[in-house]
Design an enzyme around this catalytic site. Sequence first.
Site, short mmCIF file in Angstrom:
data_model
loop_
_atom_site.label_atom_id
_atom_site.label_comp_id
_atom_site.label_asym_id
_atom_site.label_seq_id
_atom_site.Cartn_x
_atom_site.Cartn_y
_atom_site.Cartn_z
N LYS A 1 -7.13 87.50 15.15
CA LYS A 1 -5.76 87.00 15.08
C LYS A 1 -5.74 85.83 14.12
CE LYS A 1 -2.01 85.24 18.02
NZ LYS A 1 -1.61 84.92 19.41
N TRP B 1 -7.75 60.02 -6.92
CA TRP B 1 -8.62 60.76 -5.99
C TRP B 1 -8.37 62.26 -6.04
CZ3 TRP B 1 -5.76 56.40 -4.45
CH2 TRP B 1 -6.51 55.23 -4.34
N GLY B 2 -7.42 62.67 -6.88
CA GLY B 2 -7.12 64.10 -7.03
C GLY B 2 -6.03 64.60 -6.12
N SER B 3 -5.36 63.69 -5.38
CA SER B 3 -4.32 64.12 -4.46
C SER B 3 -2.98 64.26 -5.18
CB SER B 3 -4.18 63.11 -3.32
OG SER B 3 -3.27 63.58 -2.35
N THR B 4 -2.19 65.24 -4.75
CA THR B 4 -0.85 65.47 -5.29
C THR B 4 0.19 65.08 -4.24
OG1 THR B 4 -0.77 67.73 -4.44
CG2 THR B 4 -1.70 67.43 -6.65
N ASP C 1 3.62 87.19 28.92
CA ASP C 1 4.03 88.27 28.01
C ASP C 1 3.34 89.57 28.39
OD1 ASP C 1 5.39 89.42 25.92
OD2 ASP C 1 4.06 88.68 24.34
N ALA D 1 -0.11 67.50 -1.40
CA ALA D 1 -1.28 67.25 -0.56
C ALA D 1 -1.03 66.08 0.38
CB ALA D 1 -2.50 66.99 -1.43
N ASP D 2 -0.37 65.03 -0.14
CA ASP D 2 -0.05 63.88 0.71
C ASP D 2 0.94 64.26 1.82
OD1 ASP D 2 -1.71 62.26 -0.74
OD2 ASP D 2 -0.11 61.34 -1.94
N ALA D 3 1.97 65.03 1.45
CA ALA D 3 2.97 65.46 2.44
C ALA D 3 2.34 66.31 3.53
CB ALA D 3 4.10 66.22 1.75
#
Length: 413
Positions: free
Chosen positions: A186, A106-109, A283, A112-114
């Site tokens: 921001k 699926w192209g995931s590394t 703050d 990417a999974d982590a």
Amino acid sequence: MEESMPNVRFSLGRQSSMAPDRDLDLDLDSDSVNAAEAIDPRVRLMFFSSEGDLEGIKELLDSGTDVNFKDIDNRTALHVAACQGFTDVAQLLLERGAEVDPKDRWGSTPLADAIHYKNHDVIKLLEKHGAKPLASSYMAPMHVRNARQVPEYEIDPKELDFTNSIDITKGTFITASWRGTQVAVKKLGDEVFTDEEKVRAFRDELELLQKIRHPNVVQFLGAVTQSSPMMIVTEYLPKGDLRAFLKKKGALKPTTALIFARDIARGMNYLHENKPEPIIHMDLEPSNILRDDSGHLKVADFGISKLLKGTGKVKQEKLMTCQDTACRYFAPEVFRNEDYDTKVDVFSFALILQEMIEGCLPFSAKPENDVPKSYAAKERPPFNAPSKKYAHGLKEYATLLIFQILIPARSSN
């Protein structure tokens, strides 16, 4: 001759972050690995990686099992370890020659999974070994998959032009052009994938900003939450902040100090009177108070602000430090990690009022880190300016706010 890949799919545990039919939390059960898969040492490598079995992995690798074996979905043991969050397993695999950026079907590394499963220690380890994020893996943490769930305040980041941007308000905000108007932006950087606290603070700040509409509070215009980097967009006040103004002007005339104090008080009163839950700024200091075109002041920057819920008291989830905020304006309750309420803003307001008249920082002779200790010891900045500077009862008013409303300081026991 290279050994052929077995026609098996490793289906235990967390699956690829990009697999359309992934099961996020399947229980790992050795009985569920069929006999044919268990026999093949390469499949067992993936199984041991899913269980965090370092000794089993070492034994297989020592016997010659390919560390970069891919199953039918092109997933490797490193993919599995990244999904499960086993940093020690990932470290071992990398030390034994695992490719850091292999792609599954699926192209995931692994990175990417982590990122998808928020395994922050694995993310840091993979990045340390040179893993590069996929554009698709850096989806904003607040991303929604259903278009109907996109917030009404969402801004298309392509509409923000940073060509001539400048840093403003302590570097927290930068300027941009949005639909022909100059705005303040921001940005929340890519470090959000390893810092859940920043994501939570971003969500909290958005929740607060949506509630706020007042002429003495900086106006929220929208946000970018569906892509990275995530951003908050507010009105831009080119006259800068009160800190820069005080550095230039020094001590202010009593009438000017009164006008400024009134602006701040109106903005803060609006926040404290918010229904159903008061807002504590947390703050309040000159760098977070901006000047509009007419010279009036607006309260800004709600990055660590709190909604006062339930009991009417708040307690910090972690001990505040001088790296978190400007110590000179912070009430001792928070640094002592005690319960506090809206009076911490009253304390800060009184110090700002005194500074505008005195023309110097609270406890200007003391190092920043020592100031909270002085407050905790019931010391307060001295009144050195001539009595005429404290016309209209300002000295008595500031004294009341600093000493009597919030103080006497409670013991640390």
